[in-house]
Design a protein around this motif. Structure first.
Motif, mmCIF file in Angstrom:
data_model
loop_
_atom_site.group_PDB
_atom_site.id
_atom_site.type_symbol
_atom_site.label_atom_id
_atom_site.label_comp_id
_atom_site.label_asym_id
_atom_site.label_seq_id
_atom_site.Cartn_x
_atom_site.Cartn_y
_atom_site.Cartn_z
ATOM 1 N N CYS A 142 0.799 -1.235 0.000
ATOM 2 C CA CYS A 142 0.000 0.000 0.000
ATOM 3 C C CYS A 142 0.830 1.283 0.000
ATOM 4 C CB CYS A 142 -0.938 -0.002 1.210
ATOM 5 S SG CYS A 142 -2.206 -1.279 1.153
ATOM 6 N N SER A 143 1.790 1.373 0.916
ATOM 7 C CA SER A 143 2.556 2.621 1.025
ATOM 8 C C SER A 143 3.386 2.890 -0.215
ATOM 9 C CB SER A 143 3.461 2.579 2.258
ATOM 10 O OG SER A 143 2.708 2.596 3.443
ATOM 11 N N GLY A 144 4.068 1.859 -0.711
ATOM 12 C CA GLY A 144 4.876 2.049 -1.909
ATOM 13 C C GLY A 144 4.026 2.473 -3.092
ATOM 14 N N LEU A 145 2.882 1.826 -3.261
ATOM 15 C CA LEU A 145 2.010 2.121 -4.392
ATOM 16 C C LEU A 145 1.318 3.465 -4.244
ATOM 17 C CD1 LEU A 145 0.499 1.161 -6.991
ATOM 18 C CD2 LEU A 145 -1.224 0.193 -5.454
ATOM 19 N N ARG A 146 0.642 3.671 -3.127
ATOM 20 C CA ARG A 146 -0.225 4.834 -2.985
ATOM 21 C C ARG A 146 0.507 6.094 -2.560
ATOM 22 N NH1 ARG A 146 -2.728 0.189 -2.032
ATOM 23 N NH2 ARG A 146 -4.770 -0.120 -3.016
ATOM 24 N N LYS A 151 4.961 1.086 -8.942
ATOM 25 C CA LYS A 151 4.139 0.061 -9.577
ATOM 26 C C LYS A 151 4.903 -0.615 -10.715
ATOM 27 C CE LYS A 151 0.312 -2.079 -10.962
ATOM 28 N NZ LYS A 151 -0.405 -3.111 -10.190
ATOM 29 N N GLU A 152 5.296 0.199 -11.682
ATOM 30 C CA GLU A 152 5.965 -0.335 -12.871
ATOM 31 C C GLU A 152 7.430 -0.662 -12.620
ATOM 32 O OE1 GLU A 152 8.668 0.193 -16.212
ATOM 33 O OE2 GLU A 152 8.282 1.722 -14.681
ATOM 34 N N GLN A 153 8.067 0.064 -11.700
ATOM 35 C CA GLN A 153 9.514 -0.055 -11.512
ATOM 36 C C GLN A 153 9.969 -1.470 -11.154
ATOM 37 O OE1 GLN A 153 7.473 2.239 -10.164
ATOM 38 N NE2 GLN A 153 8.514 4.181 -9.740
ATOM 39 N N PRO A 154 9.384 -2.122 -10.143
ATOM 40 C CA PRO A 154 9.850 -3.482 -9.833
ATOM 41 C C PRO A 154 9.576 -4.467 -10.955
ATOM 42 C CG PRO A 154 7.907 -2.918 -8.541
ATOM 43 C CD PRO A 154 8.383 -1.660 -9.173
#
Length: 252
Positions: A142-146, A151-154
């Motif tokens: 959640c924290s990384g995304l929002r 999203k695309e990087q990993p």
């Protein structure tokens, strides 16, 4: 090997990595050095996220001040956790708003990055030389995304891992139910959420679960194990760095 003018990077290890999964820290160092950085691990404490999320402003301020002092003098601060990175980047300026350290908090926020975002968006890494024969699925924490837009990087870097097949799960962006203190305050809701997540993971036919936050991985790995799903779990940096000799998360 880093060049003499290589950026000086401080690794914010995080509490969970330090206490439960040091392999993530070592994998992070390997990736950062391969990206041409000089890596340092200064003495550090908790970032203060549990305090801040629980309403303990004074405790959060004290830990933020300690972290700011520890991370002075580095070009970048890199974190193998979207949630801890978001605390420094998004919350520190609010935690210390109106305090003498507010400017320093904003300066640190501007130098801090989640590790996969740092590799791709700052250092321009397009791929890695790792290899792993596995069918994997990726959970967007959640924290990384929002909070940080990761999203695309990993997925871009995972696409370069030789032998790795990435199978997207249904509702990859839905919370796993961990949420720090959320799983303690609302255990029944949390258990239902992670049960749904475990079903979606298994539905991909993957034998490996990847994510960028250890807390989420511990939560999901535990449920997958208890349900006998036959899916192991690793932090994404372990795979990207080719560090897969240690037992999967929850099996060490």
């Amino acid at each position: 090997m880093a060049e003499p003018d290589a950026p000086r990077v401080a690794l914010l290890v995080t509490c969970l990595v330090d206490m439960i999964r040091p392999a993530i820290g070592f994998a992070s160092v390997r990736l950062l050095e391969a990206a041409g950085c000089t890596v340092h691990v200064p003495r550090q404490t908790c970032c203060g996220q549990p305090n801040w999320n629980s309403g303990d402003r004074a405790g959060a301020q004290a830990l933020a001040r300690t972290m700011i002092a520890a991370m002075q003098g580095y070009d970048y601060v890199v974190v193998p956790s979207g949630s801890c990175a978001a605390t420094v980047i998004k919350d520190y300026p609010a935690i210390l708003a109106g305090e003498p350290e507010e400017a320093a908090a904003r300066d640190l926020a501007g130098r801090t990055h989640e590790i996969v975002s740092f590799l791709t968006d700052v250092r321009g890494v397009e791929g890695v030389e790792a290899q792993l024969s596995a069918r994997a699925t990726y959970h967007d924490s959640c924290s990384g995304l929002r909070s940080l837009g990761i999203k695309e990087q990993p997925r871009r870097l995972l696409a370069s891992v030789a032998g790795l097949e990435l199978a997207e799960m249904e509702d990859a962006e839905v919370c796993c139910g961990f949420g720090g203190t959320f799983c303690v305050k609302y255990p029944e809701i949390s258990n239902k959420m992670v049960s749904n997540k475990a079903g979606n993971i298994a539905g991909t036919g993957a034998d490996l679960l990847l994510a960028g936050d250890l807390g989420c991985l511990l939560n999901m790995a535990g449920k997958l194990s208890r349900e006998g799903r036959g899916v192991s779990a690793r932090h994404v940096v372990e795979v990207l760095a080719g560090e897969t000799e240690t037992p999967p998360i929850g099996e060490a």
